[in-house]
Design a protein around this motif. Structure first.
Motif, PDB file in Angstrom:
ATOM      1  N   UNK A 150       0.842  -1.198   0.000  1.00  0.00           N
ATOM      2  CA  UNK A 150       0.000   0.000   0.000  1.00  0.00           C
ATOM      3  C   UNK A 150       0.874   1.243   0.000  1.00  0.00           C
ATOM      4  N   UNK A 151       1.871   1.279   0.873  1.00  0.00           N
ATOM      5  CA  UNK A 151       2.738   2.455   0.955  1.00  0.00           C
ATOM      6  C   UNK A 151       3.573   2.627  -0.308  1.00  0.00           C
ATOM      7  N   UNK A 152       4.025   1.516  -0.882  1.00  0.00           N
ATOM      8  CA  UNK A 152       4.773   1.614  -2.136  1.00  0.00           C
ATOM      9  C   UNK A 152       3.900   2.205  -3.236  1.00  0.00           C
ATOM     10  N   UNK A 153       2.639   1.789  -3.260  1.00  0.00           N
ATOM     11  CA  UNK A 153       1.714   2.334  -4.242  1.00  0.00           C
ATOM     12  C   UNK A 153       1.439   3.806  -4.017  1.00  0.00           C
ATOM     13  N   UNK A 154       1.207   4.177  -2.762  1.00  0.00           N
ATOM     14  CA  UNK A 154       0.924   5.576  -2.447  1.00  0.00           C
ATOM     15  C   UNK A 154       2.126   6.466  -2.759  1.00  0.00           C
ATOM     16  N   UNK A 155       3.317   6.004  -2.431  1.00  0.00           N
ATOM     17  CA  UNK A 155       4.509   6.825  -2.631  1.00  0.00           C
ATOM     18  C   UNK A 155       4.753   7.165  -4.094  1.00  0.00           C
ATOM     19  N   UNK A 156       4.182   6.406  -5.011  1.00  0.00           N
ATOM     20  CA  UNK A 156       4.377   6.694  -6.436  1.00  0.00           C
ATOM     21  C   UNK A 156       3.155   7.352  -7.080  1.00  0.00           C
ATOM     22  N   UNK A 157       2.065   7.522  -6.337  1.00  0.00           N
ATOM     23  CA  UNK A 157       0.816   7.964  -6.972  1.00  0.00           C
ATOM     24  C   UNK A 157       0.858   9.396  -7.474  1.00  0.00           C
ATOM     25  N   UNK A 158       1.459  10.311  -6.732  1.00  0.00           N
ATOM     26  CA  UNK A 158       1.491  11.697  -7.196  1.00  0.00           C
ATOM     27  C   UNK A 158       2.266  11.803  -8.501  1.00  0.00           C
ATOM     28  N   UNK A 159       3.401  11.107  -8.576  1.00  0.00           N
ATOM     29  CA  UNK A 159       4.182  11.116  -9.822  1.00  0.00           C
ATOM     30  C   UNK A 159       3.387  10.503 -10.970  1.00  0.00           C
ATOM     31  N   UNK A 160       2.648   9.430 -10.675  1.00  0.00           N
ATOM     32  CA  UNK A 160       1.860   8.772 -11.718  1.00  0.00           C
ATOM     33  C   UNK A 160       0.753   9.683 -12.229  1.00  0.00           C
ATOM     34  N   UNK A 161       0.094  10.392 -11.321  1.00  0.00           N
ATOM     35  CA  UNK A 161      -0.980  11.305 -11.730  1.00  0.00           C
ATOM     36  C   UNK A 161      -0.415  12.433 -12.597  1.00  0.00           C
ATOM     37  N   UNK A 162       0.717  12.975 -12.194  1.00  0.00           N
ATOM     38  CA  UNK A 162       1.336  14.024 -13.011  1.00  0.00           C
ATOM     39  C   UNK A 162       1.700  13.483 -14.397  1.00  0.00           C
ATOM     40  N   UNK A 163       2.300  12.298 -14.433  1.00  0.00           N
ATOM     41  CA  UNK A 163       2.669  11.699 -15.719  1.00  0.00           C
ATOM     42  C   UNK A 163       1.438  11.412 -16.566  1.00  0.00           C
ATOM     43  N   UNK A 164       0.356  10.984 -15.933  1.00  0.00           N
ATOM     44  CA  UNK A 164      -0.881  10.718 -16.670  1.00  0.00           C
ATOM     45  C   UNK A 164      -1.402  11.994 -17.315  1.00  0.00           C
ATOM     46  N   UNK A 165      -1.416  13.058 -16.566  1.00  0.00           N
ATOM     47  CA  UNK A 165      -1.888  14.339 -17.114  1.00  0.00           C
ATOM     48  C   UNK A 165      -1.005  14.782 -18.265  1.00  0.00           C
ATOM     49  N   UNK A 166       0.299  14.633 -18.116  1.00  0.00           N
ATOM     50  CA  UNK A 166       1.219  15.027 -19.184  1.00  0.00           C
ATOM     51  C   UNK A 166       1.057  14.153 -20.414  1.00  0.00           C
ATOM     52  N   UNK A 167       0.613  12.904 -20.223  1.00  0.00           N
ATOM     53  CA  UNK A 167       0.390  11.991 -21.347  1.00  0.00           C
ATOM     54  C   UNK A 167      -0.985  12.185 -21.983  1.00  0.00           C
ATOM     55  N   UNK A 168      -1.730  13.184 -21.532  1.00  0.00           N
ATOM     56  CA  UNK A 168      -3.057  13.510 -22.061  1.00  0.00           C
ATOM     57  C   UNK A 168      -4.132  12.511 -21.633  1.00  0.00           C
ATOM     58  N   UNK A 169      -3.892  11.785 -20.544  1.00  0.00           N
ATOM     59  CA  UNK A 169      -4.943  10.976 -19.938  1.00  0.00           C
ATOM     60  C   UNK A 169      -5.918  11.914 -19.234  1.00  0.00           C
ATOM     61  N   UNK A 170      -7.202  11.658 -19.345  1.00  0.00           N
ATOM     62  CA  UNK A 170      -8.188  12.452 -18.610  1.00  0.00           C
ATOM     63  C   UNK A 170      -8.107  12.083 -17.130  1.00  0.00           C
ATOM     64  N   UNK A 171      -7.708  13.037 -16.302  1.00  0.00           N
ATOM     65  CA  UNK A 171      -7.621  12.840 -14.854  1.00  0.00           C
ATOM     66  C   UNK A 171      -8.806  13.554 -14.214  1.00  0.00           C
ATOM     67  N   UNK A 172      -9.572  12.830 -13.408  1.00  0.00           N
ATOM     68  CA  UNK A 172     -10.783  13.380 -12.815  1.00  0.00           C
ATOM     69  C   UNK A 172     -10.706  13.358 -11.296  1.00  0.00           C
ATOM     70  N   UNK A 173     -11.476  14.218 -10.671  1.00  0.00           N
ATOM     71  CA  UNK A 173     -11.488  14.337  -9.210  1.00  0.00           C
ATOM     72  C   UNK A 173     -12.546  13.420  -8.624  1.00  0.00           C
ATOM     73  N   UNK A 174     -12.124  12.446  -7.827  1.00  0.00           N
ATOM     74  CA  UNK A 174     -13.044  11.550  -7.131  1.00  0.00           C
ATOM     75  C   UNK A 174     -12.627  11.425  -5.685  1.00  0.00           C
ATOM     76  N   UNK A 175     -13.575  11.114  -4.820  1.00  0.00           N
ATOM     77  CA  UNK A 175     -13.267  11.124  -3.389  1.00  0.00           C
ATOM     78  C   UNK A 175     -13.374   9.770  -2.721  1.00  0.00           C
ATOM     79  N   UNK A 176     -14.140   8.855  -3.251  1.00  0.00           N
ATOM     80  CA  UNK A 176     -14.183   7.457  -2.822  1.00  0.00           C
ATOM     81  C   UNK A 176     -14.840   7.177  -1.481  1.00  0.00           C
TER      82      UNK A 176
END
Length: 253
Positions: A150-176
């Motif tokens: 879980x922590x390994x996944x969380x530690x990389x999530x901000x970088x992944x979201x930034x990379x997704x946005x830069x790759x033109x992936x639609x990033x949406x706001x959800x709260x879960x």
């Protein structure tokens, strides 16, 4: 959804979980053999969406790729769309390769899949706020397979979201998770991940509406407007203090 006092809801029906892949009884528990039929049923009985739990325990296998691919194909053939809960590398990979319409969480998502997501229109809903809220408590736990992954996944999530946005992936706001309705807090996390304030605000409003097939501020569209006394792209805290809310052309606040 039809109450004039409340926002419209685009529902994915009941969460679909196969054995061992969710809290028992929280959604609709079905066998793998029943999943394709159940997914079409939920999509056609709701707003055209269904939500499938692709994975759950970190040390258990995700939903098999051929089965998830069959789910997506059947729901698409019925005119619906598929949201997939995924928080393991296998679950996230299978959701992308199956052609899911959205990844809910996308923890451990392989950045090598981002171009494919962008090309096929798969959105990422990272729900950073719920993970961020629980990170300190998770770090305080005794080491275990679940904690460490879980922590390994969380530690990389901000970088992944930034990379997704830069790759033109639609990033949406959800709260879960509870409390619901904390989209303003999710926008702040998207900014921390590297999205511009304008892009993060769009992820919580006009980008999300367009992705769901709802009209924006155009002639003839429902007058759904939230107004603020200051520009929320310059003052993110303004999102917590709307000055006016107009729903279907009626001022409700």
């Amino acid at each position: 959804a039809e109450d004039p006092e409340l926002p419209r809801v685009t529902s994915a029906g009941r969460w679909l979980a196969t054995p061992g892949r969710f809290f028992p009884g929280f959604g609709r528990d079905v066998s793998e053999a029943e999943l394709v039929r159940a997914a079409v049923e939920e999509a056609t009985a709701s707003s055209g969406w269904c939500k499938v739990i692709s994975d759950w325990a970190a040390d258990e296998p995700a939903l098999p790729l051929p089965l998830l691919t069959s789910v997506v194909a059947a729901v698409h053939a019925a005119g619906g769309k598929v949201a997939v809960h995924c928080q393991t590398a296998e679950g996230s990979r299978n959701a992308v390769l199956a052609g899911a319409d959205s990844l809910e969480h996308g923890m451990h998502l392989d950045p090598a899949l981002l171009d494919r997501m962008a090309a096929q229109g798969t959105a990422l809903v990272p729900t950073l706020s719920v993970f961020g809220a629980g990170a300190d408590a998770m770090r305080a736990r005794e080491p275990s397979v679940r904690r460490d992954l879980w922590l390994a996944g969380w530690d990389s999530m901000l970088d992944t979201v930034r990379a997704a946005h830069e790759a033109k992936v639609t990033v949406l706001a959800g709260t879960d998770s509870f409390p619901c309705g904390t989209v303003a807090g999710e926008m702040e996390w998207l900014v921390r991940a590297g999205l511009s304030a304008h892009a993060a605000l769009g992820a919580a409003s006009w980008t999300a509406r367009a992705w769901l097939g709802l009209p924006g501020l155009v002639d003839g569209a429902p007058a759904d407007v939230v107004a603020y006394p200051t520009d929320p792209t310059l003052d993110p805290d303004a999102l917590n203090h709307p000055g006016r809310i107009v729903l279907r052309g009626r001022v409700v606040r």
